[in-house]
Design a protein around this motif. Structure first.
Motif, PDB file in Angstrom:
ATOM      1  N   VAL A 131      13.771 -13.299 -15.912  1.00  0.00           N
ATOM      2  CA  VAL A 131      12.409 -13.640 -16.300  1.00  0.00           C
ATOM      3  C   VAL A 131      11.805 -12.423 -17.005  1.00  0.00           C
ATOM      4  O   VAL A 131      11.938 -11.298 -16.502  1.00  0.00           O
ATOM      5  N   LEU A 156       3.223 -12.586 -12.206  1.00  0.00           N
ATOM      6  CA  LEU A 156       3.533 -12.651 -10.780  1.00  0.00           C
ATOM      7  C   LEU A 156       3.914 -11.263 -10.295  1.00  0.00           C
ATOM      8  O   LEU A 156       4.816 -10.628 -10.851  1.00  0.00           O
ATOM      9  N   LYS A 158       5.727  -9.027  -7.605  1.00  0.00           N
ATOM     10  CA  LYS A 158       6.813  -9.217  -6.638  1.00  0.00           C
ATOM     11  C   LYS A 158       7.195  -7.893  -6.001  1.00  0.00           C
ATOM     12  O   LYS A 158       7.086  -6.840  -6.633  1.00  0.00           O
ATOM     13  N   GLY A 165       9.925 -14.540  -1.034  1.00  0.00           N
ATOM     14  CA  GLY A 165       8.530 -14.844  -1.351  1.00  0.00           C
ATOM     15  C   GLY A 165       7.511 -13.919  -0.700  1.00  0.00           C
ATOM     16  O   GLY A 165       6.308 -14.062  -0.924  1.00  0.00           O
ATOM     17  N   MET A 168       4.510 -11.571  -2.724  1.00  0.00           N
ATOM     18  CA  MET A 168       4.311 -12.193  -4.036  1.00  0.00           C
ATOM     19  C   MET A 168       2.846 -12.561  -4.233  1.00  0.00           C
ATOM     20  O   MET A 168       2.213 -13.059  -3.320  1.00  0.00           O
ATOM     21  N   GLU A 200       6.426  -9.943 -13.247  1.00  0.00           N
ATOM     22  CA  GLU A 200       7.189 -10.878 -14.066  1.00  0.00           C
ATOM     23  C   GLU A 200       6.224 -11.904 -14.645  1.00  0.00           C
ATOM     24  O   GLU A 200       5.157 -12.147 -14.078  1.00  0.00           O
ATOM     25  N   ARG A 201       6.635 -12.542 -15.745  1.00  0.00           N
ATOM     26  CA  ARG A 201       5.880 -13.680 -16.242  1.00  0.00           C
ATOM     27  C   ARG A 201       5.950 -14.770 -15.165  1.00  0.00           C
ATOM     28  O   ARG A 201       7.009 -14.981 -14.577  1.00  0.00           O
ATOM     29  N   TYR A 202       4.835 -15.409 -14.858  1.00  0.00           N
ATOM     30  CA  TYR A 202       4.815 -16.447 -13.830  1.00  0.00           C
ATOM     31  C   TYR A 202       5.190 -17.789 -14.451  1.00  0.00           C
ATOM     32  O   TYR A 202       4.525 -18.262 -15.372  1.00  0.00           O
ATOM     33  N   LEU A 203       6.252 -18.375 -13.947  1.00  0.00           N
ATOM     34  CA  LEU A 203       6.656 -19.709 -14.397  1.00  0.00           C
ATOM     35  C   LEU A 203       5.887 -20.721 -13.556  1.00  0.00           C
ATOM     36  O   LEU A 203       5.909 -20.655 -12.330  1.00  0.00           O
ATOM     37  N   HIS A 208      14.410 -24.781  -8.983  1.00  0.00           N
ATOM     38  CA  HIS A 208      15.319 -23.791  -8.410  1.00  0.00           C
ATOM     39  C   HIS A 208      16.725 -24.371  -8.510  1.00  0.00           C
ATOM     40  O   HIS A 208      17.050 -25.333  -7.829  1.00  0.00           O
ATOM     41  N   GLN A 232      11.566 -27.840  -1.446  1.00  0.00           N
ATOM     42  CA  GLN A 232      11.419 -26.866  -0.373  1.00  0.00           C
ATOM     43  C   GLN A 232       9.976 -26.827   0.092  1.00  0.00           C
ATOM     44  O   GLN A 232       9.069 -27.235  -0.619  1.00  0.00           O
ATOM     45  N   HIS A 235       9.181 -21.965   1.242  1.00  0.00           N
ATOM     46  CA  HIS A 235      10.435 -21.230   1.010  1.00  0.00           C
ATOM     47  C   HIS A 235      11.592 -21.689   1.884  1.00  0.00           C
ATOM     48  O   HIS A 235      12.640 -21.054   1.910  1.00  0.00           O
ATOM     49  N   LEU A 277      15.785 -19.706 -11.995  1.00  0.00           N
ATOM     50  CA  LEU A 277      14.656 -20.602 -12.223  1.00  0.00           C
ATOM     51  C   LEU A 277      14.918 -21.269 -13.560  1.00  0.00           C
ATOM     52  O   LEU A 277      15.317 -20.603 -14.524  1.00  0.00           O
ATOM     53  N   GLU A 287      17.982 -13.990  -8.225  1.00  0.00           N
ATOM     54  CA  GLU A 287      18.640 -13.075  -7.293  1.00  0.00           C
ATOM     55  C   GLU A 287      19.985 -13.655  -6.899  1.00  0.00           C
ATOM     56  O   GLU A 287      20.284 -14.816  -7.198  1.00  0.00           O
ATOM     57  N   ILE A 437       9.756 -26.901  -8.033  1.00  0.00           N
ATOM     58  CA  ILE A 437       9.565 -26.227  -6.742  1.00  0.00           C
ATOM     59  C   ILE A 437       8.235 -26.582  -6.077  1.00  0.00           C
ATOM     60  O   ILE A 437       8.032 -26.284  -4.909  1.00  0.00           O
TER      61      ILE A 437
HETATM   62  C1  MV4 Z   1       9.112 -16.815  -9.271  1.00  0.00           C
HETATM   63  C2  MV4 Z   1       8.358 -18.009  -9.398  1.00  0.00           C
HETATM   64  C3  MV4 Z   1       7.707 -18.211 -10.604  1.00  0.00           C
HETATM   65  N1  MV4 Z   1       7.801 -17.298 -11.607  1.00  0.00           N
HETATM   66  N2  MV4 Z   1       9.178 -15.949 -10.298  1.00  0.00           N
HETATM   67  C4  MV4 Z   1      10.016 -17.276  -4.592  1.00  0.00           C
HETATM   68  C5  MV4 Z   1      10.948 -16.538  -3.717  1.00  0.00           C
HETATM   69  C6  MV4 Z   1      11.694 -15.602  -4.565  1.00  0.00           C
HETATM   70  N3  MV4 Z   1      13.082 -15.719  -4.309  1.00  0.00           N
HETATM   71  C7  MV4 Z   1      11.347 -15.935  -5.971  1.00  0.00           C
HETATM   72  N4  MV4 Z   1      10.322 -16.922  -5.936  1.00  0.00           N
HETATM   73  C8  MV4 Z   1       9.688 -17.340  -7.064  1.00  0.00           C
HETATM   74  N5  MV4 Z   1       9.757 -16.522  -8.138  1.00  0.00           N
HETATM   75  C9  MV4 Z   1       8.533 -16.200 -11.429  1.00  0.00           C
HETATM   76  N6  MV4 Z   1       8.598 -15.308 -12.410  1.00  0.00           N
HETATM   77  C10 MV4 Z   1       8.308 -18.884  -8.311  1.00  0.00           C
HETATM   78  C11 MV4 Z   1       8.976 -18.548  -7.132  1.00  0.00           C
HETATM   79  C12 MV4 Z   1       8.898 -19.508  -6.075  1.00  0.00           C
HETATM   80  C13 MV4 Z   1      10.037 -20.215  -5.656  1.00  0.00           C
HETATM   81  C14 MV4 Z   1      11.286 -20.001  -6.214  1.00  0.00           C
HETATM   82  C15 MV4 Z   1      12.393 -20.687  -5.792  1.00  0.00           C
HETATM   83  C16 MV4 Z   1      12.266 -21.641  -4.783  1.00  0.00           C
HETATM   84  C17 MV4 Z   1      11.061 -21.876  -4.221  1.00  0.00           C
HETATM   85  C18 MV4 Z   1       9.928 -21.170  -4.628  1.00  0.00           C
HETATM   86  C19 MV4 Z   1       8.692 -21.433  -4.053  1.00  0.00           C
HETATM   87  C20 MV4 Z   1       7.587 -20.735  -4.457  1.00  0.00           C
HETATM   88  C21 MV4 Z   1       7.695 -19.768  -5.472  1.00  0.00           C
END
Ligand code: MV4
Length: 499
Positions: A131, A156, A158, A165, A168, A200-203, A208, A232, A235, A277, A287, A437
């Motif tokens: 991202v 976002l 992090k 999460g 965040m 990071e840029r927020y999506l 997922h 989910q 998380h 994502l 990750e 998500i």
């Molecule tokens: C993000 C995102 C949106 N934009 N990053 C949540 C836990 C961590 N592993 C990464 N996560 C996210 N990262 C950017 N740039 C949204 C989430 C996120 C999410 C990601 C995967 C599965 C469930 C989630 C629930 C809420 C937020």
């Protein structure tokens, strides 16, 4: 080949590993806490050892004790499962230090993926899309403010030590950043003992999607396609499927190649998963999970490969004699995580003794469970009791098959997530594959019992007998020739037991 494996876990994954060991002719050693004395994984293994008197998770986290048991029992390897010690580099290192084989990646690969900004830099170097955002933690809020301008809002925050999460914060405009920076940093310090955060840029509505990877000790790394894990809650994944309904074969190949590159970049070995994502046809590495995952069965069903057997064979030094072009996806698989939580009461954890457990069967149905009738479900451990997994020729049939299997499932003694899962299987957006998500945030309808909702299950013989026995004890002796009162269910259906 490995000869004897200590299974450093409990519940369904311990049982899953023990089953794989048995098929491969490997002896298995279970460990257990006081609370798990009567658990199925203890019964299933060739040998079992009590870890300590603590009834809680503590027992399964005792590195010194686990290694001592492995050595005393004459094991040559340790399988960590998931959770507990599975992603602790010091545990992997201690196992190897003791002359045992860790059934998982090298400690160095666990470490490399643990630091999120360091992992991002390595992925960028390996050509894996991440991202858009910072490659280093932000020194202070002012730096973050400057970076946010170039990334573009929303951003976002992090935690660099991250994952799951925690730490965040979404920031929609410059005015919110300073406060959010302090809050995220604070939360990260409390959760990880490391307050460094980055941007990071927020999506806003991603899916997922994750890729299963296998790598042997001889430099051969492949992927086994993806899993869609968007459904989910807080998380915690609730439903997973394979394949994802949005990936074209070309995108699957691109994402798979990125995952293989990611694994190679950290010297990965054994089974692992790269999380991405996906949004509007673009995907970004998030990750890597350096363990076998809860949802691995959906990949096993569509690829026909036994991932836990591969973990054991790879750890034993065998070659992964499977070429990328030999991996063929067949049909569609869905998994529901059956938890002891009450979906009609905010998913409140439910405890008690399992009085009756009837497990679904029939075509295309798999049950990976860790409980049995008579087992006490406590608050000491994760609420996941089992996973119900189905396989069918396509997604629509898999959904119908899951609904049918959920109908057959009966658990008496604790409340379970089953009513929730049945509502999702019938919900139009889920059926159409319209999910991301935030699906459950947007679908309060599946989180609550509908007035008049009728989710009766199939009548089980055992349950019917129990009910009948109960009724007989209460009713007066019958008169000669008289028919006994029919069960209410039969009467409801217009049946009579007598003339
Ligand atoms: C993000 C995102 C949106 N934009 N990053 C949540 C836990 C961590 N592993 C990464 N996560 C996210 N990262 C950017 N740039 C949204 C989430 C996120 C999410 C990601 C995967 C599965 C469930 C989630 C629930 C809420 C937020």
């Amino acid at each position: 080949m490995l000869e004897k494996v200590l299974v450093a876990n409990r519940g369904e994954i311990a049982l899953r590993i023990i089953r794989a060991c048995r098929e491969l002719g490997i002896r298995s050693v279970a460990v257990y806490s006081e609370a798990d004395r009567l658990s199925p994984h203890v019964q299933a293994a060739d040998e079992a050892y009590l870890l300590g008197p603590a009834p809680s998770s503590e027992s399964y986290l005792r590195i010194d004790r686990l290694i001592e048991v492995a050595q005393r029992a004459g094991c040559d390897a340790v399988h960590p499962g998931y959770g507990f010690l599975a992603e602790r580099a010091p545990f992997a290192a201690a196992v190897e230090q003791a002359g045992l084989t860790f059934v998982g990646p090298p400690a160095s690969a666990i470490e490399a993926m643990g630091d999120k900004t360091a992992a991002r830099r390595r992925m960028i170097d390996a050509g894996v899309p991440v991202v858009p955002g910072m490659a280093e933690p932000a020194e202070d809020a002012a730096t973050a403010l400057r970076e946010a301008e170039s990334i573009g809002y929303p951003v976002l925050l992090k935690a660099a030590a991250g994952g799951g999460g925690k730490g965040m914060r979404v920031v929609h405009e410059p005015g919110e950043l300073e406060k959010a920076f302090a809050a995220a940093s604070n939360e990260a310090t409390n959760a990880f003992g490391d307050g460094r955060v980055y941007l990071e840029r927020y999506l806003t509505g991603p899916r997922h999607i994750e890729i299963q990877v296998l790598a042997d000790a001889h430099g051969h790394t492949i992927h086994l396609g993806e899993r869609e894990c968007s459904i989910q809650r807080r998380h915690q994944k609730m439903i997973e499927e394979a394949p994802s309904s949005v990936l074209t074969p070309e995108q699957r190949e691109a994402m798979g190649s990125a995952a293989v590159a990611a694994a190679r970049a950290v010297g990965y070995r054994n089974a692992g998963t790269c999380e991405f994502l996906w949004q509007d046809g673009e995907f970004f590495f998030l990750e890597m999970n350096t363990r076998i995952q809860v949802e691995h069965p959906v990949t096993e069903l569509v690829t026909g490969q036994d991932l836990v057997a591969w973990q054991l064979r790879i750890a034993g030094g065998e070659r992964l004699d499977l070429r990328q072009e030999d991996v063929v996806l067949l049909g569609h698989a869905i998994e529901c995580r059956i938890t002891s939580e009450d979906p009609d009461n905010g998913f409140m954890p439910s405890t008690g003794r399992i009085r009756l457990l009837e497990i679904p069967a029939g075509p295309g149905v798999r049950w990976d469970g860790g409980v049995a009738e008579g087992v006490e479900v406590s608050l000491y451990y994760d609420p996941m009791l089992a996973k119900l997994i189905v396989h069918a020729p396509d997604r629509a049939q898999a959904i119908d098959r899951m609904d049918r299997a959920l109908t057959e499932l009966r658990v008496v003694g604790v409340e379970t997530s089953v009513p929730f899962h049945r509502r999702v299987m019938r919900e139009p957006d889920f059926r159409a594959g319209r999910l991301d998500i935030r699906y459950l945030e947007k679908h309060q309808d599946v989180l609550r019992r509908e007035p008049g909702e009728d989710l009766l299950g199939a009548v089980s013989v055992a349950a019917a007998l129990l009910e009948e026995e109960h009724r007989r004890r209460r009713t007066a002796p019958r008169t000669a020739g008289g028919a006994s009162a029919p069960a209410s269910r039969w009467r409801d259906m217009g049946w009579r037991s007598g003339p």
